[in-house]
Design a protein around this motif. Structure first.
Motif, mmCIF file in Angstrom:
data_model
loop_
_atom_site.group_PDB
_atom_site.id
_atom_site.type_symbol
_atom_site.label_atom_id
_atom_site.label_comp_id
_atom_site.label_asym_id
_atom_site.label_seq_id
_atom_site.Cartn_x
_atom_site.Cartn_y
_atom_site.Cartn_z
ATOM 1 N N SER A 69 4.167 -2.780 -2.878
ATOM 2 C CA SER A 69 5.759 -2.314 -2.410
ATOM 3 C C SER A 69 6.559 -3.675 -1.533
ATOM 4 C CB SER A 69 5.807 -0.802 -2.249
ATOM 5 O OG SER A 69 4.880 -1.602 -0.412
ATOM 6 N N MET A 109 8.946 1.903 -3.118
ATOM 7 C CA MET A 109 8.247 2.876 -3.232
ATOM 8 C C MET A 109 8.852 4.066 -3.056
ATOM 9 S SD MET A 109 4.224 2.496 -2.331
ATOM 10 C CE MET A 109 3.117 1.859 -3.240
ATOM 11 N N PRO A 126 3.516 6.711 -3.909
ATOM 12 C CA PRO A 126 3.552 6.072 -4.262
ATOM 13 C C PRO A 126 2.840 5.551 -5.503
ATOM 14 C CG PRO A 126 1.649 7.096 -2.530
ATOM 15 C CD PRO A 126 2.775 7.666 -3.022
#
Length: 402
Positions: free
Chosen positions: A219, A233, A237
């Motif tokens: 991320s 995100m 997740p």
């Protein structure tokens, strides 16, 4: 006997742990041991290092025990038994846990009790691939060490103070009120980077910074004054960048199509998007970036190209959220070790004026940008376990003072 804190970081297919000497200063910990048990349910591997960073020998007995692991509970039992075997060197007084989801309720670490544990279980539908294992770790330690203080530290907490607009989906307000919002994850990693960034960048750390946490889970987070402004995100997740086995951002209509036209049930879709997509899905070879970089297979190249393309697009999006960019920071497994990925992402970001020193990038210096680059570029190792250990000490002190 020296008092110590154990940190448990349970992921979807691995468990990392560390044992720290208890310290008066939450920033000055000495680590006794670090370990990682990976490939749970697949091909297990157990690695241990001591306080000098030297690799410890895995005994034949421990190797045999590890080879039989199929579940997180079994993995935790092996880890805890190993820690108990070292107990002559220290006395455990507290445990800290990475907990992926804290919902809207938790924006800071908390001491775990029955009520808190019940709250954590209520968040399982929001993070079904992570939350159960982290709760299991808490429950197993509670059985083995009755009365020991346990602290839950949340991956979502760092993002809870984002601007309201950054947390919204364009869904009916009633759903937002039921908790369907953008939470953001990898918060403990981002919090650690934010905490130590002044040591690398000085006052520039307070500027417009994007941190790229690139690993099996990947991320990116936009920070201003070392606070989260936006992140890739969102509700889970699963969103954002393509990852080792996760698809990242996906048109929701794909799920409708898979269910209606391909006859897949929700469990099969979940398995597809979480475990069979991302780098492994596109390449058909591996979820490991280094293996793909070493491969001559054109599908491996396609997977890498897609990863770099998506990271470059998100870099542009997060730069817009910050109204400009002062620094880019790479961290986590790929971010810290894959210089070719860093170079490609920076090359595609040349429109921002980014110029990197290729030699510095290859050898992995902390600053890899040239002096003429208006955006500085850094490689900063993350340490979620140390961040959790700090939270354990701070939370205990706070509750003791009260």
């Amino acid at each position: 006997m020296q008092e110590a804190i154990v940190v448990i970081n349970a992921g979807s297919s691995s468990i990392k742990f560390a044992v720290y000497a208890s310290a008066q200063n939450a920033r000055s910990f000495n680590v006794h041991y670090r370990g990682k048990l990976t490939g749970i349910g697949h091909q297990n591997d157990f690695a241990l290092v001591d306080n000098h960073g030297d690799t410890l020998v895995i005994t034949d007995r421990l190797r045999t025990e590890t080879s039989k692991i199929r579940t997180h509970d079994q993995a935790l039992s092996v880890i805890v038994n190993w820690i108990n075997g070292q107990a002559g060197n220290f006395s455990l007084i507290a445990a800290g846990h990475r907990v992926v989801h804290g919902g809207e309720k938790f924006s800071s670490p908390v001491m775990v009790n029955e009520a808190i544990l019940s709250d954590l279980k209520s968040f399982i539908p929001l993070a079904p691939l992570h939350q159960p294992y982290q709760i299991s770790a808490i429950e197993i330690l509670a059985e083995l060490y009755p009365g020991m203080v346990q602290i839950a530290c949340f991956d979502t907490a760092f993002h809870r103070n984002q601007p309201y607009v950054a947390q919204q989906f364009a869904l009916p307000r009633s759903l937002q009120q039921q908790g369907i919002i953008r939470y953001g994850f990898h918060g403990l990693s981002y919090e650690y980077i934010a905490d130590i960034l002044p040591e690398y960048m000085g006052n520039a750390a307070e500027g417009r910074v994007i941190v790229a946490h690139l690993g099996q889970g990947a991320s990116m987070c936009a920070m201003q004054s070392r606070r989260s402004i936006a992140t890739t995100m969102s509700f889970s997740p699963l969103d954002g960048l393509p990852m080792g086995t996760r698809c990242g951002t996906l048109d929701p209509a794909v799920i409708f199509f898979l269910v209606k036209e391909k006859g897949m049930d929700i469990d099969a879709v979940s398995e597809l998007l979480n475990y069979q997509s991302g780098l492994i899905g596109v390449s058909g070879i591996s979820s490991d970036m280094q293996e793909l970089l070493d491969s001559d297979d054109p599908h491996a190249k396609e997977a890498i190209d897609l990863f770099v393309y998506r990271a470059s697009r998100e870099l542009g999006s997060l730069t817009a959220a910050l109204n400009g960019l002062d620094a880019l920071v790479f961290t986590a497994g790929i971010g810290e070790h894959a210089h070719r990925i860093r170079e490609r992402i920076c090359r595609q970001a040349s429109w921002l004026g980014i110029h990197i020193d290729k030699a510095a990038n290859v050898i992995g210096r902390h600053q890899i940008s040239t002096t003429k680059s208006p955006v500085s570029v850094w490689v900063v190792p993350t340490d979620e376990e140390r961040m959790i250990a700090r939270h354990v000490t701070n939370t205990i002190e706070k509750n003791y003072c009260i």
